[in-house]
Structures are given as structure tokens and as C-alpha cells.
Scaffold this active site. Structure first.
Site, short mmCIF file in Angstrom:
data_model
loop_
_atom_site.label_atom_id
_atom_site.label_comp_id
_atom_site.label_asym_id
_atom_site.label_seq_id
_atom_site.Cartn_x
_atom_site.Cartn_y
_atom_site.Cartn_z
CG HIS A 63 -0.37 0.14 2.54
ND1 HIS A 63 0.58 -0.71 3.05
CD2 HIS A 63 -0.59 1.07 3.52
CE1 HIS A 63 0.91 -0.34 4.28
NE2 HIS A 63 0.22 0.74 4.58
CG HIS A 65 -0.04 4.42 4.86
ND1 HIS A 65 -0.83 3.65 5.66
CD2 HIS A 65 -0.76 5.54 4.55
CE1 HIS A 65 -2.00 4.27 5.84
NE2 HIS A 65 -1.98 5.41 5.17
CG ASP A 67 4.99 2.76 7.11
OD1 ASP A 67 4.10 3.30 6.43
OD2 ASP A 67 4.77 1.87 7.96
CG HIS A 68 4.24 -0.25 4.08
ND1 HIS A 68 4.28 -1.55 4.49
CD2 HIS A 68 3.81 0.47 5.14
CE1 HIS A 68 3.88 -1.64 5.75
NE2 HIS A 68 3.59 -0.42 6.17
CG HIS A 143 -3.93 0.03 6.54
ND1 HIS A 143 -3.82 0.18 7.90
CD2 HIS A 143 -2.86 0.69 6.02
CE1 HIS A 143 -2.73 0.89 8.18
NE2 HIS A 143 -2.14 1.21 7.05
CG ASP A 213 0.72 -1.12 7.69
OD1 ASP A 213 1.60 -1.98 7.89
OD2 ASP A 213 0.94 0.10 7.69
CG HIS A 271 4.04 -2.44 10.68
ND1 HIS A 271 3.18 -1.63 11.39
CD2 HIS A 271 4.29 -1.77 9.53
CE1 HIS A 271 2.90 -0.54 10.68
NE2 HIS A 271 3.57 -0.60 9.55
#
Ligand code: ZN
Ligand code: ZN
Length: 304
Positions: A63, A65, A67-68, A143, A213, A271
């Protein structure tokens, strides 16, 4: 058996900590490297753990976000600067394609190799890719934004030759390839020797499941039933359940509960929120629900 292993490159949630990078991991199956998620710093982590950039032919993004996936433009740029010519398959949500195109436009740069983009399906489970070694499937997660998990499933293995039986029956080695595929052996025009007298059943296909997530949602159980290894996020301890629900994340206790309901063989949790300096309490909490749980940590390798 061919190698099938997962190396953790990053296991932190949104805010990195001094010793934990954001999400990234690399799956090696039969020498093919599949990068799953690509948080900031992933290319340095690949260098640190000895994964050659030129050997990565698949990148899966769960996805959008940061941090990914914020490590992705840098990684693709480096691959291009290194003169990569081999095509690369990128799987992710649809807006990722536009993001990369805009990035290339703004930075007046280009990727010097073919990028085959496969859009992940964020509303239903779907097989997205297959080759002779493995298949990749995505399935929806719950999410704050569209997000998918991934399954990597080994293709059906070849049957195993019984050397003594083949020697006794006089089967030439040139026929072993057909035997592994399940064909019977015919001696001249007369006698047929059934395949199961010359070979053994193959090992069952191994499956790895990656749950990025997600809030606690039992609908995921059907997608990850009986897998050999499940990676599941466990951002918070259960005393912060309220925080987990607001941010659409899972607690360690809930990750253990999902693994138990799905009857997976092993669970790796990751995570983690940067508020946790030591991770043992999260491990204990997950283990109370599912005993065969381990902590993801940078550089750790999980073999299937
Ligand atoms: Zn995240
Ligand atoms: Zn997220």
C-alpha cells in the site's frame, strides 16, 4: 527442495527507530528474489545483508503509506544508474504507477529498463503472476487506505525419482525428466512400468503469507489458511487496542489470534511501533495465543 526463505530488512512501523528500518523484506525462492515493500533505506539494507540489486526481478508493494514504499524511487534509480537492462515486475496499487511517472518527470530522469507494472486488486483475492517456480496472489486487508497482503506459493513440485527402482527396471537417465512429470515408462512396445513404481510423491507446495498493515479482521483467515509461514503486523501491545483500532493496526495478541484461527505452521510478527525499545513483551503476548511465534528482526532469515 529448492531454497525458500524470507530475510527481514525492516520491521518498524511508520516512525523508524534507531535500530529498526521501515517495512521491507526479501523472499528468495529457487534463486529468484522478490522484494516485498520498500520503506526508506531499503537499498542500504539490501547492501548490508548481501542481496544484489541486479538479482531482484520482482517488487511487491502492499500500500501507499510512506513506510512501505518511499524507498522505491531511490532503489529504481540506483538500478538504472548501475546499467540494469533486465526487465523488472512491479506489483502494487494503481496510483503507484502515476507516482513513479510523476517522479521521473519532475526529476527529469528515466528508468533504463522495462518495468512491467501489474496492478494489485484491492477488493478481492486474485492470482497476479506465475512462472515455473512460484505464483503470487494478493488479498485485501482492512487498513486506512487500500492495502493488500500477498501469498507466494511454490509451484507444484516434481515427483522424486527412486534411483534403485529405476536401475532395476533399466530406465535410462534420459527419461528421468518425464518420470518427474509423472509419465509412465514404456519398455520397447510391450511392458509399461507405472510411474508410481519408479517415483515418490513430491513434497507439498510451500506457501508464505505477508499481512502488511491491517486492523484485526477475521475475514483474512480464509486467505492465509494453513500457510507454512505467516508474517503479520503487530504494531501495538493489546493495552493500546484503542490506538490500534483508530490507526487500523493490529495488536500482538490479535496477530497471534489470527495465526491460531488460520492454523498456520509458524508466525513471524513485525511492524513494531517505535515506542517499544524491547520486543519480548510483544512476543509473549502473541505466544499466549499462538505458541509458534517468532519476532521479525533485521537480518533475520526465516526458512520455509
Ligand atoms: Zn506501515
Ligand atoms: Zn499503513
Amino acid at each position: 527442495m529448492i531454497p525458500f526463505e524470507v530475510t527481514i530488512l525492516g520491521c518498524s512501523s511508520a516512525t523508524p527507530s534507531a535500530d529498526r528500518h521501515p517495512s521491507a523484506q526479501v523472499v528468495n525462492i529457487g534463486g529468484e528474489n522478490i522484494l516485498i515493500d520498500c520503506g526508506e533505506g531499503t537499498q542500504m539494507q539490501l547492501l548490508k545483508y548481501g542481496v544484489k540489486l541486479g538479482k531482484i526481478n520482482f517488487i511487491l508493494i502492499s500500500h501507499l503509506h510512506g513506510d512501505h514504499f518511499l524507498g522505491l524511487p531511490g532503489l529504481l534509480s540506483t538500478m538504472s544508474l548501475m546499467g540494469r537492462k533486465e526487465p523488472l515486475t512491479l506489483i502494487g496499487p494503481e496510483p503507484l504507477k502515476k507516482f513513479l511517472e510523476d517522479f521521473m518527470l519532475i526529476s527529469e530522469s528515466r528508468i533504463g529498463f522495462d518495468l512491467e507494472f501489474i496492478t494489485s486488486e484491492t477488493s478481492e483475492s486474485k492470482w497476479l503472476y506465475e512462472n515455473l517456480l512460484f505464483r503470487i496472489r494478493c488479498f485485501p486487508l482492512s487498513h486506512r487506505i487500500a492495502c493488500t497482503g500477498f501469498l507466494i506459493k511454490e509451484r507444484k513440485n516434481l515427483r522424486k525419482i527412486i534411483p534403485a527402482a529405476c536401475e532395476k527396471a533399466g530406465v535410462p537417465m534420459s527419461f528421468f525428466k518425464e518420470l518427474k512429470l509423472g509419465l509412465d515408462y514404456q519398455e520397447g512396445n510391450e511392458k509399461t512400468i507405472p510411474n508410481d513404481q519408479l517415483t515418490q510423491s513430491p513434497n507439498p507446495s510451500r506457501i508464505y503469507a505477508y499481512c502488511s498493515d491491517t486492523i484485526y479482521d477475521e475475514s483474512v483467515v480464509d486467505h492465509i489458511k494453513d500457510v507454512d509461514l505467516l508474517y503479520h503486523e503487530a504494531t501495538f501491545m493489546h493495552d493500546l487496542l484503542c490506538r490500534a483500532e483508530i490507526t487500523f493496526h493490529t495488536t500482538a495478541k490479535q496477530a497471534g489470534a489470527i495465526a491460531a484461527k488460520a492454523e498456520v505452521k509458524r508466525l513471524a510478527i513485525g511492524h513494531f511501533s517505535s515506542r517499544y525499545k524491547t520486543l519480548e513483551p510483544l512476543l509473549d503476548e502473541a505466544k499466549a495465543e499462538f505458541e509458534n511465534t517468532e519476532l521479525a528482526s533485521e537480518g533475520r532469515v526465516f526458512r520455509l
